[in-house]
Design an enzyme around this catalytic site. Structure first.
Site, PDB file in Angstrom:
ATOM      1  N   CYS A   1       0.553  -1.417   0.295  1.00 33.39           N
ATOM      2  CA  CYS A   1       0.179  -0.074  -0.308  1.00 33.39           C
ATOM      3  C   CYS A   1       1.237   1.073   0.191  1.00 33.39           C
ATOM      4  O   CYS A   1       1.981   0.626  -0.616  1.00 33.39           O
ATOM      5  CB  CYS A   1      -1.062   0.237   0.829  1.00 33.39           C
ATOM      6  SG  CYS A   1      -0.284   0.152   2.512  1.00 33.39           S
TER       7      CYS A   1
ATOM      8  N   CYS B   1      -1.593   0.236   7.468  1.00 31.85           N
ATOM      9  CA  CYS B   1      -2.920   0.419   7.453  1.00 31.85           C
ATOM     10  C   CYS B   1      -3.347  -1.822   6.240  1.00 31.85           C
ATOM     11  O   CYS B   1      -3.343  -2.104   6.806  1.00 31.85           O
ATOM     12  CB  CYS B   1      -3.706   1.279   6.620  1.00 31.85           C
ATOM     13  SG  CYS B   1      -3.652   2.785   8.161  1.00 31.85           S
TER      14      CYS B   1
ATOM     15  N   SER C   1      -1.733  -2.656   4.126  1.00 30.50           N
ATOM     16  CA  SER C   1      -1.185  -3.489   3.400  1.00 30.50           C
ATOM     17  C   SER C   1      -0.523  -4.814   4.750  1.00 30.50           C
ATOM     18  O   SER C   1      -0.619  -5.629   4.579  1.00 30.50           O
ATOM     19  CB  SER C   1       0.389  -3.725   2.791  1.00 30.50           C
ATOM     20  OG  SER C   1       0.861  -2.152   3.334  1.00 30.50           O
TER      21      SER C   1
END
Length: 154
Positions: free
Chosen positions: A7, A12, A14
């Site tokens: 990400c 958050c 990944s």
């Protein structure tokens, strides 16, 4: 099989995908045949733990993110991993742009690859707690499909 979830900042989405998929693999006894990690395309949070809201939402479902630390995608990742899964289109584009020509990794959009209801995992960072729950719902669906794919490959 080596899988990397990616990400933007690796705090958050990944790390949540890493923890969820790792637990899925453990539950079916495949943890010895699957390596899982996560990274971000950006470097803002390198060395930091996941967002506290992601940790709380994950803990309510039995996943532990507290030992994970953010890192940035490296050029070595394109050789070390078999499958690199982006959480959204922006990160997919970034990965494809930085991919070395000799890369052995297959790169794809996580949810689109598995036909989950959403095309991409939305970034919950600027929203409320419901966003973190939605992320978990989507990632759990995608992780189950990924596990089926890996079973077919091994």
């Amino acid at each position: 099989m080596k899988v990397l979830f990616v990400c933007m900042g690796n705090i958050c989405r990944s790390p949540t995908a890493e923890a969820v998929f790792r637990k899925c693999a453990e539950k079916v006894g495949m943890d010895d045949r699957v390596t899982v990690d996560s990274a971000g395309t950006g470097n803002w949070h390198v060395g930091k733990g996941p967002d506290s809201r992601a940790c709380m939402a994950a803990a309510r479902r039995g996943y532990d993110l507290t030992t994970l630390r953010a890192r940035q995608v490296s050029m070595d990742d394109f050789q070390r991993f078999d499958l690199i899964l982006a959480m959204d289109h922006d990160n997919l584009d970034r990965l494809l742009a930085m991919r070395p020509s000799a890369s052995k990794a297959e790169i794809d959009l996580f949810l689109r690859r598995y036909g989950v209801s959403e095309d991409a995992v939305p970034d919950p960072y600027y929203g409320g707690e419901d966003g973190f729950e939605q992320v978990l719902d989507l990632i759990e669906d995608g992780a189950a499909q990924l596990l089926n794919e890996i079973r077919g490959r091994l």
